[in-house]
Enzyme design. Sequence first.
Site, PDB file in Angstrom:
ATOM      1  N   LYS A  72     -89.959  12.293 -75.879  1.00 12.48           N
ATOM      2  CA  LYS A  72     -89.531  13.093 -74.728  1.00 12.48           C
ATOM      3  C   LYS A  72     -90.625  13.071 -73.666  1.00 12.48           C
ATOM      4  CE  LYS A  72     -87.739  17.811 -73.853  1.00 12.48           C
ATOM      5  NZ  LYS A  72     -87.474  19.133 -74.464  1.00 12.48           N
ATOM      6  N   SER A 147     -82.925  20.907 -73.627  1.00 12.17           N
ATOM      7  CA  SER A 147     -83.463  19.998 -72.649  1.00 12.17           C
ATOM      8  C   SER A 147     -83.797  18.602 -73.176  1.00 12.17           C
ATOM      9  CB  SER A 147     -84.736  20.611 -72.062  1.00 12.17           C
ATOM     10  OG  SER A 147     -85.703  20.763 -73.070  1.00 12.17           O
ATOM     11  N   SER A 171     -83.915  23.525 -77.561  1.00 11.10           N
ATOM     12  CA  SER A 171     -83.838  22.218 -76.908  1.00 11.10           C
ATOM     13  C   SER A 171     -83.815  21.000 -77.814  1.00 11.10           C
ATOM     14  CB  SER A 171     -84.985  22.057 -75.920  1.00 11.10           C
ATOM     15  OG  SER A 171     -84.662  22.699 -74.722  1.00 11.10           O
TER      16      SER A 171
HETATM   17  N1  GLN Z   1     -82.216  25.956 -72.841  1.00  9.04           N
HETATM   18  C1  GLN Z   1     -83.318  26.841 -73.045  1.00  9.04           C
HETATM   19  C2  GLN Z   1     -83.997  27.125 -71.728  1.00  9.04           C
HETATM   20  O1  GLN Z   1     -83.511  26.673 -70.767  1.00  9.04           O
HETATM   21  C3  GLN Z   1     -84.275  26.253 -74.041  1.00  9.04           C
HETATM   22  C4  GLN Z   1     -85.127  25.206 -73.472  1.00  9.04           C
HETATM   23  C5  GLN Z   1     -86.044  24.589 -74.487  1.00  9.04           C
HETATM   24  O2  GLN Z   1     -85.905  24.820 -75.680  1.00  9.04           O
HETATM   25  N2  GLN Z   1     -87.003  23.847 -73.992  1.00  9.04           N
HETATM   26  O3  GLN Z   1     -84.983  27.794 -71.661  1.00  9.04           O
END
Ligand code: GLN
Length: 478
Positions: A72, A147, A171
């Site tokens: 990532k 994400s 994420s």
């Molecule tokens: N979707 C969640 C957020 O927007 C989690 C993001 C993540 O785990 N990096 O904060």
Amino acid sequence: MLATDIAAAVNAKELDPQEVLQRSLERIERFNGEINAFLRLNPRAAEEAARLKERLAAGEELPLAGVPVAVKDNISTAGLQTTCASRILREFVPPYDATVVQKLRRAGAVIIGKTNLDEFAMGSSTEHSAFGPTRNPWDYERAPGGSSGGSAAAVSAGMVPLALGSDTGGSVRQPAAFTGTLGLKPTYGRVSRYGLVAFASSLDQIGTFALSTADLALFTSQIVGHDDRDATSIKEDAPVFRPDPRRGRRMTVGVIKETLQEGNTPGVLRAVEAFREKLRQEGVSFVEVSLPSLQYALAAYYLVATAEASSNLARYDGAHYGSRVTAEDVVSLMKRTREKGFGAEVKRRILMGTFSLSSGYYDAYYGRALRVRRIIADEFASAFQKADLLLSPTTPTPAFALGEKLDDPMEMYLSDVDTVAVNLAGLPALSLPAGFEEGLPLGVQLIAPALAEERLFDVSALFELASEGAFLQNAPLE
Ligand code: GLN
């Protein structure tokens, strides 16, 4: 090809790492134009694959010999741009490898390239990327989740067998559920965060994607362990995970009542039920557990995460990292750099975080969120008095359409409703593929007590065995 098979064949000198890399690159070449899972490839991958042969000849033991791994783009790779899918870091090239990347290289993996994400990992669909959204390999009109959507799509599309993601509120698990892959968020502190670009430091954890339990266990075993360069790293010897379905049969799983109430699609409820039934036939016991404060988890998460983000992102001031917009004085340089460099969602998070931390509001928002966090951790602890593992859906719905939630941040945040509590409590959790709804994959989530990842692997292995390797028949693209 699975990572376990590649590593075994490369170690036995039956397979050439350069050939493995070539196959992976062909697959990327074929699908990435449309899917946009990779932001860039590693120009030195071929060289690194070639060097593996010398290392093997020298008798080195390489558990991931020749396995192409996607990383990532918020995890630092020395000499290879790491942008966090943000304009502000568009030109940033880290001078060092993250600890996890170093460990993977040491284990013989080939870092093939960097994957797309929501800017600074803030989002649930990979649409908040400065470099365009990633498409879901199961349906190009749908989001892969986020994400870590690029990593999930890369594994799901068969571009790579393994990928790294990061999980601050879901994420890794949510995109795993949306793409029919396995996604693990390890215990907070079990995997070094050194070199992971910080979003919300008390919640962030690097996690793993794969297509089989054995692959996931092998991969995760290579990245765990204490690291002096991460102050929150747990002091322990790195465990080696060996999934054992027989141990899985002896477990008691607590079904979290609150996660099966309104808001789930019928397919999600059916998938949880079918998962339970299959494991029950294998000897697993089930009990019902209740975590009444879970209803406050999402609110607490978005307060804690944004508060920490507002502080972590203060460092992008136009002087230290990445891009800069020049101006007549320092203050306008910072303002303009941040105005141009950050996307709308990141700005929203910084504003929310700054607001909830400001004097006068601190107690009402941030302070309360911390109290909720404590209560949720306590409720998990009492649930684990009754069960070895807990079960819930990973997400209340299958993958949503691209664009569907972009104009409504609250709707987007709601897709994390089943995953964020785990990060607040610092626990390990796994999303594994457990069926389909209207042709789209669904995931169920297993949660373990801190440091009990082994149980997740054991039950996952049992489910995989009982469903006769159905994980592998999941490939959406030929
Ligand atoms: N979707 C969640 C957020 O927007 C989690 C993001 C993540 O785990 N990096 O904060």
